[in-house]
Write an enzyme that holds these catalytic residues in place. Structure first.
Site, mmCIF file in Angstrom:
data_model
loop_
_atom_site.group_PDB
_atom_site.id
_atom_site.type_symbol
_atom_site.label_atom_id
_atom_site.label_comp_id
_atom_site.label_asym_id
_atom_site.label_seq_id
_atom_site.Cartn_x
_atom_site.Cartn_y
_atom_site.Cartn_z
ATOM 1 N N GLY A 1 0.818 -1.213 0.000
ATOM 2 C CA GLY A 1 0.000 0.000 0.000
ATOM 3 C C GLY A 1 0.848 1.257 0.000
ATOM 4 N N TYR A 2 1.426 1.547 -1.138
ATOM 5 C CA TYR A 2 2.237 2.763 -1.267
ATOM 6 C C TYR A 2 1.466 3.832 -2.044
ATOM 7 C CZ TYR A 2 6.793 0.927 0.331
ATOM 8 O OH TYR A 2 7.841 0.446 1.059
ATOM 9 N N SER A 3 1.114 3.512 -3.298
ATOM 10 C CA SER A 3 0.570 4.517 -4.209
ATOM 11 C C SER A 3 -0.802 5.006 -3.759
ATOM 12 C CB SER A 3 0.437 3.931 -5.612
ATOM 13 O OG SER A 3 1.680 3.446 -6.035
ATOM 14 N N GLU B 1 16.784 -6.005 -3.603
ATOM 15 C CA GLU B 1 16.433 -6.996 -4.629
ATOM 16 C C GLU B 1 16.578 -6.378 -6.015
ATOM 17 O OE1 GLU B 1 15.593 -10.540 -6.155
ATOM 18 O OE2 GLU B 1 16.016 -10.055 -4.069
ATOM 19 N N ASN C 1 9.676 4.061 -15.936
ATOM 20 C CA ASN C 1 11.007 4.111 -16.550
ATOM 21 C C ASN C 1 11.567 5.526 -16.566
ATOM 22 O OD1 ASN C 1 10.657 1.417 -16.814
ATOM 23 N ND2 ASN C 1 11.126 1.324 -19.005
ATOM 24 N N GLU C 2 10.687 6.512 -16.654
ATOM 25 C CA GLU C 2 11.177 7.894 -16.591
ATOM 26 C C GLU C 2 11.800 8.156 -15.223
ATOM 27 O OE1 GLU C 2 8.212 7.053 -17.850
ATOM 28 O OE2 GLU C 2 8.557 7.580 -19.942
HETATM 29 C C1 LIG Z 1 -0.149 -2.988 -12.808
HETATM 30 C C2 LIG Z 1 0.296 -2.074 -11.718
HETATM 31 C C3 LIG Z 1 0.524 -2.587 -10.471
HETATM 32 C C4 LIG Z 1 0.901 -1.758 -9.422
HETATM 33 N N1 LIG Z 1 1.036 -2.305 -8.181
HETATM 34 C C5 LIG Z 1 1.223 -1.474 -7.127
HETATM 35 C C6 LIG Z 1 1.175 -1.997 -5.807
HETATM 36 O O1 LIG Z 1 0.973 -3.192 -5.586
HETATM 37 N N2 LIG Z 1 1.331 -1.141 -4.791
HETATM 38 C C7 LIG Z 1 1.563 0.183 -4.984
HETATM 39 O O2 LIG Z 1 1.727 0.882 -4.001
HETATM 40 N N3 LIG Z 1 1.626 0.708 -6.232
HETATM 41 C C8 LIG Z 1 1.450 -0.089 -7.306
HETATM 42 N N4 LIG Z 1 1.472 0.438 -8.574
HETATM 43 C C9 LIG Z 1 1.621 1.879 -8.741
HETATM 44 C C10 LIG Z 1 2.857 2.283 -9.482
HETATM 45 O O3 LIG Z 1 3.965 2.212 -8.655
HETATM 46 C C11 LIG Z 1 2.590 3.695 -10.052
HETATM 47 O O4 LIG Z 1 1.636 3.539 -11.062
HETATM 48 C C12 LIG Z 1 3.800 4.340 -10.602
HETATM 49 O O5 LIG Z 1 4.697 4.679 -9.583
HETATM 50 C C13 LIG Z 1 3.470 5.572 -11.460
HETATM 51 O O6 LIG Z 1 2.620 6.455 -10.804
HETATM 52 P P1 LIG Z 1 1.325 7.035 -11.510
HETATM 53 O O7 LIG Z 1 0.596 5.888 -12.106
HETATM 54 O O8 LIG Z 1 0.614 7.860 -10.535
HETATM 55 O O9 LIG Z 1 1.872 7.929 -12.692
HETATM 56 P P2 LIG Z 1 2.332 9.449 -12.601
HETATM 57 O O10 LIG Z 1 3.279 9.603 -11.478
HETATM 58 O O11 LIG Z 1 1.149 10.338 -12.642
HETATM 59 O O12 LIG Z 1 3.145 9.566 -13.959
HETATM 60 C C14 LIG Z 1 2.508 9.760 -15.226
HETATM 61 C C15 LIG Z 1 3.593 9.820 -16.286
HETATM 62 O O13 LIG Z 1 4.460 10.930 -16.030
HETATM 63 C C16 LIG Z 1 5.786 10.502 -15.898
HETATM 64 N N5 LIG Z 1 6.432 11.293 -14.860
HETATM 65 C C17 LIG Z 1 5.982 11.606 -13.605
HETATM 66 N N6 LIG Z 1 6.878 12.313 -12.939
HETATM 67 C C18 LIG Z 1 7.933 12.479 -13.748
HETATM 68 C C19 LIG Z 1 9.196 13.128 -13.625
HETATM 69 N N7 LIG Z 1 9.573 13.739 -12.512
HETATM 70 N N8 LIG Z 1 10.031 13.072 -14.676
HETATM 71 C C20 LIG Z 1 9.695 12.439 -15.830
HETATM 72 N N9 LIG Z 1 8.508 11.823 -15.993
HETATM 73 C C21 LIG Z 1 7.657 11.834 -14.966
HETATM 74 C C22 LIG Z 1 5.701 9.034 -15.512
HETATM 75 O O14 LIG Z 1 6.849 8.323 -15.880
HETATM 76 C C23 LIG Z 1 4.500 8.576 -16.292
HETATM 77 O O15 LIG Z 1 4.885 8.300 -17.609
HETATM 78 C C24 LIG Z 1 1.106 -0.382 -9.646
HETATM 79 C C25 LIG Z 1 0.919 0.136 -10.923
HETATM 80 C C26 LIG Z 1 0.514 -0.690 -11.952
HETATM 81 C C27 LIG Z 1 0.290 -0.094 -13.300
#
Ligand SMILES: Cc1cc2nc3c(=O)[nH]c(=O)nc-3n(C[C@H](O)[C@H](O)[C@H](O)COP(=O)(O)OP(=O)(O)OC[C@H]3O[C@@H](n4cnc5c(N)ncnc54)[C@H](O)[C@@H]3O)c2cc1C
Lengths: 396, 381
Positions: free
Chosen positions: A127-129, A244, A382-383
């Site tokens: 539960g991070y996001s 890891e 990846n960004e």
């Molecule tokens: C299938 C799936 C499973 C997941 N499982 C979990 C889980 O179990 N627990 C959990 O806590 N989270 C989970 N996540 C969340 C995941 O870690 C986030 O989706 C991820 O960190 C991206 O955040 P966001 O979706 O809010 O995108 P945003 O942060 O809104 O980003 C949108 C776009 O902008 C780009 N961007 C944002 N900031 C920057 C920057 N500073 N520089 C350049 N580009 C940028 C991003 O790369 C992306 O392309 C999961 C996500 C997916 C899709």
């Protein structure tokens, strides 16, 4: 420089293979090979088989039930599992929360949780996001307010992978909103059966129920479920993220998928000859294979430096690994062409023995392709990985 | 598995690096490439003194029996320093003789530094297929007569002797009927026209008209030259991969430094994310290429021919992609400075671009990789 495995390592590989030959259930292997969906029971069954053997947490210290294997042995194990097409051991317990518990939790917490994680007695989720905290994780808003010997948790987590099955969730929560955003965060372990928790499915592009929203409405969590110190959670979270670092590239799985792709392309015809004989398609596959060879060498180079602590090289492995996984799925879909169109969820989830559209190998591939767009987003997009490379390695 | 280099390997590399940093600085190198011969006798003498000419040669000929892995570090340093001396041409020539056996006296001279070699293999029509040979070797007496034109012979005019591929039988583009010869540069009938290459090296057109050779000029067996040629080319491609990694290390470091110091819009340009991500991509390319250069070095000496071919082609293709990408990005990130003759990085870019085209480009090696056993699956799904 000597790029050969030692005799001991080769013998170890044989041992691992023999174990996988005799213990991997054929039905699970088939599902993984053919890109079908796994149930909770599939994951738990395999985890318990491996736990029985004592190999469920190879990287843990021996005192907690780890194996004492070297980094290369752990790589061989992962590699062989990938080749044999085992279900994954889910990372949330073994690789994510456990290292934090080992490093920062008290003796009682360690004694209770670690054996249960090792044996898959609890299903853990992460539960991070939150809706407003994705890449910018530290801006999370879910609060935990102290009330006697409980925290009262309110807020929302999202993207919680396989949270619908979970017994426990490890959460980052805000315990102080008056300080810099990284400083008021704590690390809480929460029982998913606690009143006030609601789990709502999020359906992915391929119609799979893989992620969830988790709502907390005045959820009472005992203070004894706090890991480490209050307001120090960001340090633990970063520790976890840096952990890891090599498995993330998933080279072994991609090698298996490459073989699958080639076999698939030999069965497809283009103008009377196998598609893999077509120079343009073969060149794409060759580029991918070479990139994978390079990634495998790079992983091994990173492993050979292990002991120097987890490093930002993981970011490089994640970027390349995820891109290659995606390219593989893309080429699979390209290989089957119009056969990618039929969508057969009953076959995907195992309720129908064969695909109604005809080709069982082809049927899951478009779903697989769409599902795998996630790999460049989750776990830090990846960004964000490139930001880590530029800041931590290049010092920009 | 061990990715570390031993102390001896490290010592060779360190000695070379110290020499480059002290005596083969960029300005020195620029002066050398604009000199009449395009190379430096003093530099060659030092390379020999440092043991570089002996390193890859057989112990029986006064060499150190150095492996391709030993050479990896050496070539990286030469790439980093943009060294334009005829080292690659010479050790590649020696490789032919080592692989085929015989010619120990010649190898001794090479090991000692008194003889430079060059490899006259390519022709106008052959592109990257160096078995496509129109030059003829006609049997005559107990020897041969050679006729033909060899193009882009690297350091052809700086060499005392040439390794020449010629056809004594078979189809023009076949692998049968190839013979290899050791031809003294001053043999009657040999004309060498010297010119500069775009990347600061020297090359030559070598014309052979009725060049009469004794049987001792033959390298290996008449008509059986292909396996030797193929193995030597793999060795050469491996060395080029290593040289490219060294050149990429240099160009990468220079670009990173530039991003940290060049100020625009009130900040170092490295603060702009669009540029940061390009640097991250360059970094990933470089590390993938480094991994493949290591793998190629580990297999270049292998007796498993299919595995050697597969690996070297994979490496040359991957390094070629990285060389082009890293080089182009480095120039772009340097802005106007990047396209000037003053900037060392721009010269690394030129060298990298030419390495990508030498001994097989990306396409060529992808095709060859596809043609090796193991690419097509053995089982069906
Ligand atoms: C299938 C799936 C499973 C997941 N499982 C979990 C889980 O179990 N627990 C959990 O806590 N989270 C989970 N996540 C969340 C995941 O870690 C986030 O989706 C991820 O960190 C991206 O955040 P966001 O979706 O809010 O995108 P945003 O942060 O809104 O980003 C949108 C776009 O902008 C780009 N961007 C944002 N900031 C920057 C920057 N500073 N520089 C350049 N580009 C940028 C991003 O790369 C992306 O392309 C999961 C996500 C997916 C899709």
């Amino acid at each position: 420089m000597d790029l050969h495995y030692t005799a001991g390592e080769t013998a170890f590989r044989d041992t691992v293979r023999a174990f996988l030959d005799s213990h991997l259930p054929a039905d699970l292997q088939r599902k993984v090979r053919q890109h079908l969906r796994l149930t909770k029971d599939d994951y738990v069954r395999w985890h318990k088989i491996v736990a029985q053997q004592g190999w469920a947490a190879p990287a843990w210290p021996v005192e907690y039930g780890g194996t004492g294997w070297t980094a290369v042995q752990r790589h061989i194990w992962e590699d062989e599992c990938a080749r044999a097409a085992t279900p994954p051991i889910l990372p949330f317990g073994v690789n994510m929360v456990a290292p934090v518990i080992m490093a920062f939790a008290n003796a009682e917490q360690k004694a209770y949780y670690l054996p249960r994680i090792l044996n898959c007695d609890d299903w853990w989720c992460q539960g991070y996001s939150e809706p407003g905290a994705g890449s910018d994780l530290a801006s999370l808003k879910t609060t935990a307010e102290r009330d006697g010997d409980h925290y009262i948790v309110n807020g929302q987590k999202t993207w919680t992978t396989l949270g619908q099955h979970a017994d426990m969730i490890f959460c980052l929560v805000r315990t102080d909103s008056t300080v810099r955003k990284q400083e008021g965060i704590s690390f809480l372990l929460i029982d998913m059966k606690t009143p006030g928790i609601t789990v709502r499915p999020i359906i992915m592009l391929d119609e799979e129920h893989e992620v969830n929203e988790v709502f907390f409405d005045n959820v009472r969590v005992p203070v004894s479920n706090l890991v480490g110190q209050e307001n120090k959670g960001w340090t633990y979270a970063k520790y976890l993220l840096g952990h890891e670092r090599t498995g993330i590239a998933a080279v072994g799985r991609s090698q298996r998928e490459l073989t699958f792709l080639k076999q698939l392309a030999m069965r497809q015809n283009k103008r009377g000859a196998p598609l893999l004989h077509d120079p343009a398609f073969a060149a794409k596959v060759a580029h991918l294979e070479i990139e994978l060879m390079a990634l495998e060498m790079t992983v091994l180079r990173v492993i050979s430096e292990e002991g120097k602590g987890p490093g930002p090289q993981a970011s490089m492995l994640k970027v390349r690994g995820s891109e290659l996984q995606q390219q593989l799925t893309e080429l699979m879909v390209e290989a089957i062409g119009p056969q990618a169109l039929p969508f057969d969820p009953d076959f995907l989830d195992g309720s129908a023995p064969h695909s109604s559209a005809g080709d069982d190998l082809a049927a899951p591939l478009a779903a697989y392709y769409f599902n795998y767009r996630k790999t460049s987003i989750y776990g830090g997009s990846n960004e964000i990985q490139k930001n880590i490379i530029t800041q931590m390695i290049l010092g920009l | 598995m061990d990715f570390n280099f031993n102390q001896e390997q490290q010592q060779f590399a360190d000695a070379l690096r110290r020499w480059v940093d002290k005596d083969y600085r960029f300005e020195t190198r620029q002066a050398i490439i604009h000199s009449a011969t395009g190379t430096s006798d003093a530099a060659w003498a030092t390379l020999a003194e440092l043991g570089m000419t002996a390193l890859p040669l057989p112990a029986g000929a006064g060499g150190f029996d150095g492996t391709a892995v030993d050479m990896l570090l050496v070539m990286q340093e030469l790439g980093r320093g943009l060294v334009v001396e005829p080292y690659l041409a010479t050790v590649l020539g020696a490789r032919f003789l080592t692989l085929a056996g015989g010619h120990d006296g010649v190898l001794e001279q090479v090991a000692g530094g008194s003889l430079k070699l060059a490899c006259a293999l390519g022709e106008q029509q052959s592109r990257h297929d160096l078995h496509d040979i129109a030059t003829t070797a006609t049997a005559s007496g107990d020897g041969f007569v050679l006729d033909g034109v060899k193009t882009v012979v690297l350091h052809g005019a700086q060499a005392g002797a040439l390794i020449v591929s010629a056809r004594s039988g078979g189809r023009q583009d076949g692998t049968d009927g190839i013979s290899l010869f050791l031809v003294p540069a001053d043999a009657p009938g040999v004309t060498v026209r010297d010119y500069r290459t775009i990347d600061g090296q020297r090359a030559a057109t070598v014309t052979l008209v009725q060049v009469v050779l004794g049987h001792e000029a033959l390298i290996g067996q008449a008509g059986q030259g292909w396996p030797v040629l193929d193995a030597a080319l793999d060795y050469g491609a491996t060395l080029l991969c290593a040289e490219a990694v060294g050149a990429m290390d240099a160009i990468f470091a220079a670009t990173l430094e530039y991003l940290k110091t060049r100020q625009q819009f009130g900040a170092p340009i490295g603060k702009f994310q669009a540029l940061q991500h390009r640097m991250a991509d360059m970094f990933i390319h470089l590390e993938q290429a480094r991994s493949m250069a290591m793998l190629a070095a580990a297999k270049a000496d292998s007796n498993d021919v299919a595995e050697r071919r597969r690996t070297v082609s994979a490496a040359k293709a991957r390094v070629g992609l990285a060389a082009t990408f890293v080089g182009q990005q480095a120039v772009q990130l340097h802005g106007g400075m990047g396209v000037t003759d003053e900037l060392p990085a721009a010269h690394h870019f030129k060298r990298l671009s030419m390495i990508a085209l030498t001994l097989g480009d990306v396409e060529h090696h992808i095709e060859r990789f596809i043609a090796q056993p193991g690419f097509l699956p053995t089982e069906t799904a």
